[in-house]
Design an enzyme around this catalytic site. Sequence first.
Site, PDB file in Angstrom:
ATOM      1  CG  LEU A  38     -82.730  51.778  62.734  1.00 12.28           C
ATOM      2  CD1 LEU A  38     -82.734  52.575  61.529  1.00 12.28           C
ATOM      3  CD2 LEU A  38     -83.400  50.423  62.599  1.00 12.28           C
ATOM      4  CB  SER A  39     -77.833  47.507  63.211  1.00 12.61           C
ATOM      5  OG  SER A  39     -76.335  47.032  63.002  1.00 12.61           O
ATOM      6  N   GLY A  40     -75.827  50.273  63.612  1.00 12.53           N
ATOM      7  CA  GLY A  40     -75.301  51.305  62.758  1.00 12.53           C
ATOM      8  C   GLY A  40     -75.546  52.809  63.228  1.00 12.53           C
ATOM      9  N   GLY A  42     -75.144  54.097  66.070  1.00 17.44           N
ATOM     10  CA  GLY A  42     -74.196  54.890  66.964  1.00 17.44           C
ATOM     11  C   GLY A  42     -74.173  54.609  68.323  1.00 17.44           C
ATOM     12  CE  LYS A  43     -77.851  49.668  69.164  1.00 10.30           C
ATOM     13  NZ  LYS A  43     -77.843  49.682  67.719  1.00 10.30           N
ATOM     14  NE  ARG A  70     -78.597  39.728  70.523  1.00 14.30           N
ATOM     15  CZ  ARG A  70     -79.823  38.906  70.222  1.00 14.30           C
ATOM     16  NH1 ARG A  70     -79.387  37.690  69.823  1.00 14.30           N
ATOM     17  NH2 ARG A  70     -80.822  39.401  70.402  1.00 14.30           N
ATOM     18  NE  ARG A  84     -85.132  41.276  66.816  1.00 16.14           N
ATOM     19  CZ  ARG A  84     -83.972  41.733  65.938  1.00 16.14           C
ATOM     20  NH1 ARG A  84     -83.449  42.461  66.461  1.00 16.14           N
ATOM     21  NH2 ARG A  84     -84.184  41.448  64.583  1.00 16.14           N
ATOM     22  CB  SER A 111     -84.136  47.633  72.952  1.00 14.52           C
ATOM     23  OG  SER A 111     -83.540  48.814  72.903  1.00 14.52           O
ATOM     24  N   GLY A 163     -84.718  38.576  58.810  1.00 13.34           N
ATOM     25  CA  GLY A 163     -85.167  39.281  60.171  1.00 13.34           C
ATOM     26  C   GLY A 163     -84.281  40.458  60.613  1.00 13.34           C
TER      27      GLY A 163
HETATM   28  N1  LIG Z   1     -81.326  39.945  62.454  1.00 16.62           N
HETATM   29  C1  LIG Z   1     -80.526  41.074  63.169  1.00 16.62           C
HETATM   30  N2  LIG Z   1     -81.132  42.046  63.809  1.00 16.62           N
HETATM   31  C2  LIG Z   1     -80.472  43.134  64.129  1.00 16.62           C
HETATM   32  N3  LIG Z   1     -79.229  43.075  64.610  1.00 16.62           N
HETATM   33  C3  LIG Z   1     -78.566  41.614  64.115  1.00 16.62           C
HETATM   34  C4  LIG Z   1     -79.440  40.809  63.682  1.00 16.62           C
HETATM   35  N4  LIG Z   1     -78.315  39.734  63.411  1.00 16.62           N
HETATM   36  C5  LIG Z   1     -77.220  40.233  63.951  1.00 16.62           C
HETATM   37  N5  LIG Z   1     -77.350  41.535  64.647  1.00 16.62           N
HETATM   38  C6  LIG Z   1     -76.175  42.092  65.371  1.00 16.62           C
HETATM   39  O1  LIG Z   1     -76.640  41.965  66.604  1.00 16.62           O
HETATM   40  C7  LIG Z   1     -76.545  43.332  67.223  1.00 16.62           C
HETATM   41  C8  LIG Z   1     -77.865  43.583  68.013  1.00 16.62           C
HETATM   42  O2  LIG Z   1     -77.995  42.869  69.173  1.00 16.62           O
HETATM   43  P1  LIG Z   1     -79.014  43.194  70.367  1.00 16.62           P
HETATM   44  O3  LIG Z   1     -78.823  42.477  71.571  1.00 16.62           O
HETATM   45  O4  LIG Z   1     -78.873  44.758  70.649  1.00 16.62           O
HETATM   46  O5  LIG Z   1     -80.699  43.228  69.708  1.00 16.62           O
HETATM   47  S1  LIG Z   1     -81.909  43.112  69.981  1.00 16.62           S
HETATM   48  O6  LIG Z   1     -82.041  44.699  71.081  1.00 16.62           O
HETATM   49  O7  LIG Z   1     -82.370  41.883  70.777  1.00 16.62           O
HETATM   50  O8  LIG Z   1     -82.902  43.354  69.135  1.00 16.62           O
HETATM   51  C9  LIG Z   1     -76.199  44.319  66.302  1.00 16.62           C
HETATM   52  O9  LIG Z   1     -75.369  45.115  66.598  1.00 16.62           O
HETATM   53  P2  LIG Z   1     -75.377  46.302  66.439  1.00 16.62           P
HETATM   54  O10 LIG Z   1     -75.132  46.811  65.070  1.00 16.62           O
HETATM   55  O11 LIG Z   1     -74.352  47.160  67.346  1.00 16.62           O
HETATM   56  O12 LIG Z   1     -76.860  47.050  66.887  1.00 16.62           O
HETATM   57  C10 LIG Z   1     -76.103  43.393  65.020  1.00 16.62           C
HETATM   58  O13 LIG Z   1     -74.329  43.378  64.999  1.00 16.62           O
HETATM   59  N1  LIG Z   2     -71.649  60.308  66.044  1.00 20.92           N
HETATM   60  C1  LIG Z   2     -71.045  59.741  65.247  1.00 20.92           C
HETATM   61  N2  LIG Z   2     -70.562  60.488  63.929  1.00 20.92           N
HETATM   62  C2  LIG Z   2     -70.026  59.877  62.996  1.00 20.92           C
HETATM   63  N3  LIG Z   2     -69.872  58.425  62.840  1.00 20.92           N
HETATM   64  C3  LIG Z   2     -70.133  57.832  63.975  1.00 20.92           C
HETATM   65  C4  LIG Z   2     -70.892  58.416  65.202  1.00 20.92           C
HETATM   66  N4  LIG Z   2     -70.960  57.341  65.974  1.00 20.92           N
HETATM   67  C5  LIG Z   2     -70.740  56.128  65.391  1.00 20.92           C
HETATM   68  N5  LIG Z   2     -70.274  56.437  64.128  1.00 20.92           N
HETATM   69  C6  LIG Z   2     -69.660  55.352  63.531  1.00 20.92           C
HETATM   70  O1  LIG Z   2     -70.989  54.602  62.901  1.00 20.92           O
HETATM   71  C7  LIG Z   2     -70.701  53.280  62.804  1.00 20.92           C
HETATM   72  C8  LIG Z   2     -71.686  52.485  63.635  1.00 20.92           C
HETATM   73  O2  LIG Z   2     -71.484  52.842  65.059  1.00 20.92           O
HETATM   74  P1  LIG Z   2     -71.705  51.994  66.341  1.00 20.92           P
HETATM   75  O3  LIG Z   2     -71.332  52.723  67.602  1.00 20.92           O
HETATM   76  O4  LIG Z   2     -71.034  50.702  65.976  1.00 20.92           O
HETATM   77  O5  LIG Z   2     -73.324  51.825  65.998  1.00 20.92           O
HETATM   78  P2  LIG Z   2     -74.311  50.740  66.615  1.00 20.92           P
HETATM   79  O6  LIG Z   2     -73.715  50.264  68.086  1.00 20.92           O
HETATM   80  O7  LIG Z   2     -75.711  51.295  66.779  1.00 20.92           O
HETATM   81  O8  LIG Z   2     -74.446  49.510  65.681  1.00 20.92           O
HETATM   82  C9  LIG Z   2     -69.138  53.133  63.377  1.00 20.92           C
HETATM   83  O9  LIG Z   2     -68.475  53.053  62.097  1.00 20.92           O
HETATM   84  C10 LIG Z   2     -68.880  54.461  63.999  1.00 20.92           C
HETATM   85  O10 LIG Z   2     -67.536  54.863  64.036  1.00 20.92           O
END
Ligand SMILES: Nc1ncnc2c1ncn2[C@@H]1O[C@H](COP(=O)(O)OS(=O)(=O)O)[C@@H](OP(=O)(O)O)[C@H]1O
Ligand SMILES: Nc1ncnc2c1ncn2[C@@H]1O[C@H](COP(=O)(O)OP(=O)(O)O)[C@@H](O)[C@H]1O
Length: 211
Positions: A38-40, A42-43, A70, A84, A111, A163
């Site tokens: 998921l977004s957030g 820690g990827k 992107r 996607r 993904s 979405g």
């Molecule tokens: N609708 C929606 N759903 C999910 N995420 C969104 C969306 N809109 C914008 N974002 C931002 O785009 C980042 C995800 O891009 P990705 O290329 O990894 O997405 S995917 O694999 O095609 O689903 C994602 O980054 P991460 O937070 O690093 O995961 C978001 O910052």
């Molecule tokens: N292992 C971890 N322990 C604590 N906080 C983390 C860890 N990994 C990520 N975070 C925090 O979580 C938030 C989202 O991390 P991020 O790597 O940007 O996630 P993603 O790429 O999946 O969206 C950031 O503020 C980051 O500092």
Amino acid sequence: MSTLNNSTNIFWQECPVGKVERQKLLNQKGCVVWITGLSGSGKSTLACSLSRELHSKGKLSYILDGDNLRHGLNKDLGFKAEDRAENIRRVGEVAKLFSDAGLICIASLISPYRKDRDACRAMLSDASFIEARLVFMNMPLELCESRDAKGLYKLARAGKIKGFTGIDDPYERPLNCEIEIEQKDGVCPKPAALAGQVVSYLEEKGFLQVE
Ligand SMILES: Nc1ncnc2c1ncn2[C@@H]1O[C@H](COP(=O)(O)OS(=O)(=O)O)[C@@H](OP(=O)(O)O)[C@H]1O
Ligand SMILES: Nc1ncnc2c1ncn2[C@@H]1O[C@H](COP(=O)(O)OP(=O)(O)O)[C@@H](O)[C@H]1O
């Protein structure tokens, strides 16, 4: 987006310096570490920490981050299921090239769809014998949402982003990942510890040296 081959009369061009030579030069095996979650979850943090750890061991890696790509290669794509899918396909193809170059390619994308991840894995192994390893950041939605580093969950909850993965768009958990990262006693391990876990795995599987 079409994945049909529209080019005709094209031939594969071989070069005498191949993957084996490049791997010997680098003393490592090209491969793909694909981080999903998921977004957030820690990827990106894991990708950076892993790349840093590999660098300190003299191993060459390169990060393909969904968010970053992107801004350029995939700037024409949105977040509909077919966009996607095309996103994952393109990044898979780029990962194939980096891996063929002998690098440890770290792909960090939500993904969310199993079929796209599976197609990407099949493409990598079938077409070019590239080994891909899937890392699943299995963090609960509540944790990801509470982090909300970019404020996107708040916007999604308010209906200002439609979405959004985990809110009103699905995330299909992997059934076949090589590494699953979870909280321990309700705490997420530190990024360096997670990177160490992946490095140990790569060492164990022989990716960090050439026999
Ligand atoms: N609708 C929606 N759903 C999910 N995420 C969104 C969306 N809109 C914008 N974002 C931002 O785009 C980042 C995800 O891009 P990705 O290329 O990894 O997405 S995917 O694999 O095609 O689903 C994602 O980054 P991460 O937070 O690093 O995961 C978001 O910052
Ligand atoms: N292992 C971890 N322990 C604590 N906080 C983390 C860890 N990994 C990520 N975070 C925090 O979580 C938030 C989202 O991390 P991020 O790597 O940007 O996630 P993603 O790429 O999946 O969206 C950031 O503020 C980051 O500092």
